[in-house]
Design an enzyme around this catalytic site. Sequence first.
Site, PDB file in Angstrom:
ATOM      1  N   LEU A  18       0.836  -1.201   0.000  1.00 23.39           N
ATOM      2  CA  LEU A  18       0.000   0.000   0.000  1.00 23.39           C
ATOM      3  C   LEU A  18       0.873   1.255   0.000  1.00 23.39           C
ATOM      4  CD1 LEU A  18      -2.764   1.307   0.095  1.00 23.39           C
ATOM      5  CD2 LEU A  18      -2.723   1.118   2.589  1.00 23.39           C
ATOM      6  N   LYS A  19       1.940   1.213   0.769  1.00 22.32           N
ATOM      7  CA  LYS A  19       2.859   2.361   0.819  1.00 22.32           C
ATOM      8  C   LYS A  19       3.381   2.690  -0.579  1.00 22.32           C
ATOM      9  CE  LYS A  19       7.511   3.544   2.440  1.00 22.32           C
ATOM     10  NZ  LYS A  19       7.263   4.754   3.235  1.00 22.32           N
ATOM     11  N   SER A 438      20.136  17.160  14.452  1.00 21.97           N
ATOM     12  CA  SER A 438      20.383  16.600  13.128  1.00 21.97           C
ATOM     13  C   SER A 438      20.478  17.708  12.090  1.00 21.97           C
ATOM     14  CB  SER A 438      19.284  15.609  12.758  1.00 21.97           C
ATOM     15  OG  SER A 438      18.029  16.222  12.799  1.00 21.97           O
ATOM     16  N   ARG A 520       3.577   6.249   5.908  1.00 24.03           N
ATOM     17  CA  ARG A 520       4.779   6.162   6.745  1.00 24.03           C
ATOM     18  C   ARG A 520       4.688   5.024   7.759  1.00 24.03           C
ATOM     19  NH1 ARG A 520       7.580  11.183   5.901  1.00 24.03           N
ATOM     20  NH2 ARG A 520       8.859  10.880   7.747  1.00 24.03           N
ATOM     21  N   ASP A 604      17.565  13.750  24.398  1.00 21.41           N
ATOM     22  CA  ASP A 604      16.242  14.046  23.817  1.00 21.41           C
ATOM     23  C   ASP A 604      15.157  13.191  24.446  1.00 21.41           C
ATOM     24  OD1 ASP A 604      17.295  15.860  21.950  1.00 21.41           O
ATOM     25  OD2 ASP A 604      17.748  14.253  20.524  1.00 21.41           O
ATOM     26  N   HIS A 699       9.179  21.989  10.049  1.00 21.46           N
ATOM     27  CA  HIS A 699       8.363  21.184   9.141  1.00 21.46           C
ATOM     28  C   HIS A 699       8.014  21.937   7.873  1.00 21.46           C
ATOM     29  CE1 HIS A 699       7.730  19.528  13.188  1.00 21.46           C
ATOM     30  NE2 HIS A 699       7.892  18.393  12.534  1.00 21.46           N
ATOM     31  N   CYS A 731      12.964  21.840  16.060  1.00 20.44           N
ATOM     32  CA  CYS A 731      13.271  20.401  16.061  1.00 20.44           C
ATOM     33  C   CYS A 731      14.498  20.182  15.175  1.00 20.44           C
ATOM     34  CB  CYS A 731      12.060  19.599  15.574  1.00 20.44           C
ATOM     35  SG  CYS A 731      12.167  17.831  15.967  1.00 20.44           S
TER      36      CYS A 731
END
Length: 761
Positions: A18-19, A438, A520, A604, A699, A731
């Site tokens: 499906l992904k 990151s 995801r 974190d 984001h 983030c």
Amino acid sequence: MISAHNLGFPRIGGARELKWALERYWRGEIPSAVLQTTASELRSRHWRLQADAGLDNVPVGDFSLYDQVLDHSLMFGVVPSRFGAAGDMPTLDTYFAMARGMAAKPDVGFASEMTKWFDTNYHYLVPEFEPELQFNLHADALLQQVGEAQAMGLSAKPVVIGPLTYLWLGKVKRQACAKLDLLPDLVRVYARLFAQLKQAGVEWVQVDEPILALDLSAEWRQAFESAYTQLATQRPKLLLTTYFGDLREHLRLACHLPVDGLHLDLCRAPQQLLPAMDWLPSHKVLSLGVVDGRNIWRGDLTGLLDTLDPVAQQLGDRLWLAPSCSLLHVPIDCSAEHTIDSAIRGGLAFAVQKLEEVGLLKRALAEGHAAVEHELRAAEHAIAMRLAHPARLRPVVRERVAGVNDAMARRNTGYAQRRQVQRARLQLPLFPTTTIGSFPQTAEIRSARRNYKHGELPLAGYEDAMRQHIADTIRRQEALQLDVLVHGEAERTDMVEYFGEQLDGFVFTQQGWVQSYGSRCVKPPIIHGDVARPRAMTVEWARYAQSLTDRPVKGMLTGPVTILQWSFVRDDQPRSDTCQQIALALRDEVSDLERAGIAIIQIDEPALREGLPLRTSDWPAYLRWAVRCFRIASAGVDDATQIHTHMCYAEFNDIIDAIAQLDADVITIETARSDMELLEAFSGFAYPNEIGPGVYDIHSPAIPETGRMEGLMRKAAQSIPAERLWVNPDCGLKTRAWGEVEPALRNMVAAARRLRETAVN
Ligand code: GLN
Ligand code: ZN
């Protein structure tokens, strides 16, 4: 005859069919018809498999192209006005626009908010109740799937989110009404839905009301009564379905609502069985969730049968057996795992195996234990093998845990004193700038990691490549004149997997994918044994990064609660015990980093909040051990070593106390999207330590402006003294490109500079 059923099956497919189909459709590589064919093939394959496991009916409507809550929103016409005129028949493109936003009109077409489904790692799309919303029924998709299952000769049991839970999950937008004001209208639509399902020949509908495991006000309890009373006729039989917890004070209500059966999660809350048997009216079905849908271990079938035998005697064919909740939260099939130690693998049960367990229990009760003697012995043996595994009990770990004392969970001095020492050592300016850890995971980084993993790149070559990326990242941060640098996390695929792979007590699956949202998936590690750290995990990378610059480089670790929360954990000891073992392993890493000259260490804990139990009365106990574990990990350092933590969510009010108790010197948090509103929580409470409220939303690809970030910080400075504020994004930057990251950080550093110029110190 006792029945067996299932609450929902993972839909992504064993090979994540499906992904791949979704992502190809979104890229325009396949037409919708091909996507729909993949979807219907998955459905029929999964139904066949469930029927073959001995289930008496199959769930229908548990499948979704993106999210089952979003499916309900479309079914009820709950489509925000920015995606089309009211009453329009929503299309597949509307559906995906609600889920993912409209690329062509990013300002109006922003996606619906996504949030966690109860205490799972699955994210659903929050229904938006706008002014003048008219609920409408578009049940064609569900009816079509009912038809598909019936055409296979199966008894189709539609799975529908109940009206109260659906309302609860949504948000009222731009209007002053209470959610419950919408209930009467919504119930009318449910009545029509149920009537149509009855007409389609459906015998049972599974109506999920998991909010019955939450704290509910008198109003909401009352609403349950009125809604279900109105839905009492002209419909198939209803199985009121609850999961994820104990209904406690709502159990009696749930037993007496005018429906035809009740499903209880006996894995999370076995104590519900006896009162439910007492209270449930004698015409109702009792469905018992006895196979754990939230974990990946085989169940103790022999033990279960001891419990179930007398229940079966008493209830006869009113007893149904099932997994505790939908199997959406576990991977599909562990027979595909070939790399895990066979003693551990034998103890695993993914979705397929869990249905076999349900089928087996049903046969044992119906035909007598002797009929399945062989299977029961095999299951017992597999469990015994797993529990006998030497990794399960490591004396060294046990001794260390026994030796933990309060002093280990406390820094040597208080923050005020540490601050002086840290300031003298670090010499940072006012409004110091930093990032969360990151930096962009470029195509080169990913291919180096992949080649190394597949044996195409030798270790030395891989390490060389990583050193180059670290050096490049340090150079870029120096050029930007950031104050506290990071090494960039190029060597990490995932913040939990990276540590799990280096710790004893973890195993990793090859195909153990679990849907997180949309296309995801995550592949959570499995903690099966005592956790220990055989050697340092991050020290060499940190030391190397620090050797390249005079500015401080933060050491970067994932905290114990987050590692626990994002793994499947062992079921033979409390979660808090496992967490403490992880904390001790991290404590050693922290002291090795300190010894290597790393002055700032960030631990974190993005998952601290999501570990909160569903009932507020259970929060204090959880927060107590969670905070203690963080402190065990972090408190072993000297005053001069600065501990940071990072969390990425905005709802702090509830847990601000616990966050302060972590006693991190600095916390970086997400605030950019809420315009610093959450800082009110911090000032109201007089948060004692330093804070880096994220000044821009990572984001979004948009480059944040200096003036806006400066303004946000000025706002922050109204509630928190300037000398305790840091400037950082909200983030990590791994999903962004350098072309976005560099200008954004340049503006951020400029904002910090302006703040310093005008600050009265
Ligand atoms: N240090 C991690 C990063 O920067 C933190 C990720 C997170 O908060 N989820 O990617
Ligand atoms: Zn984050």
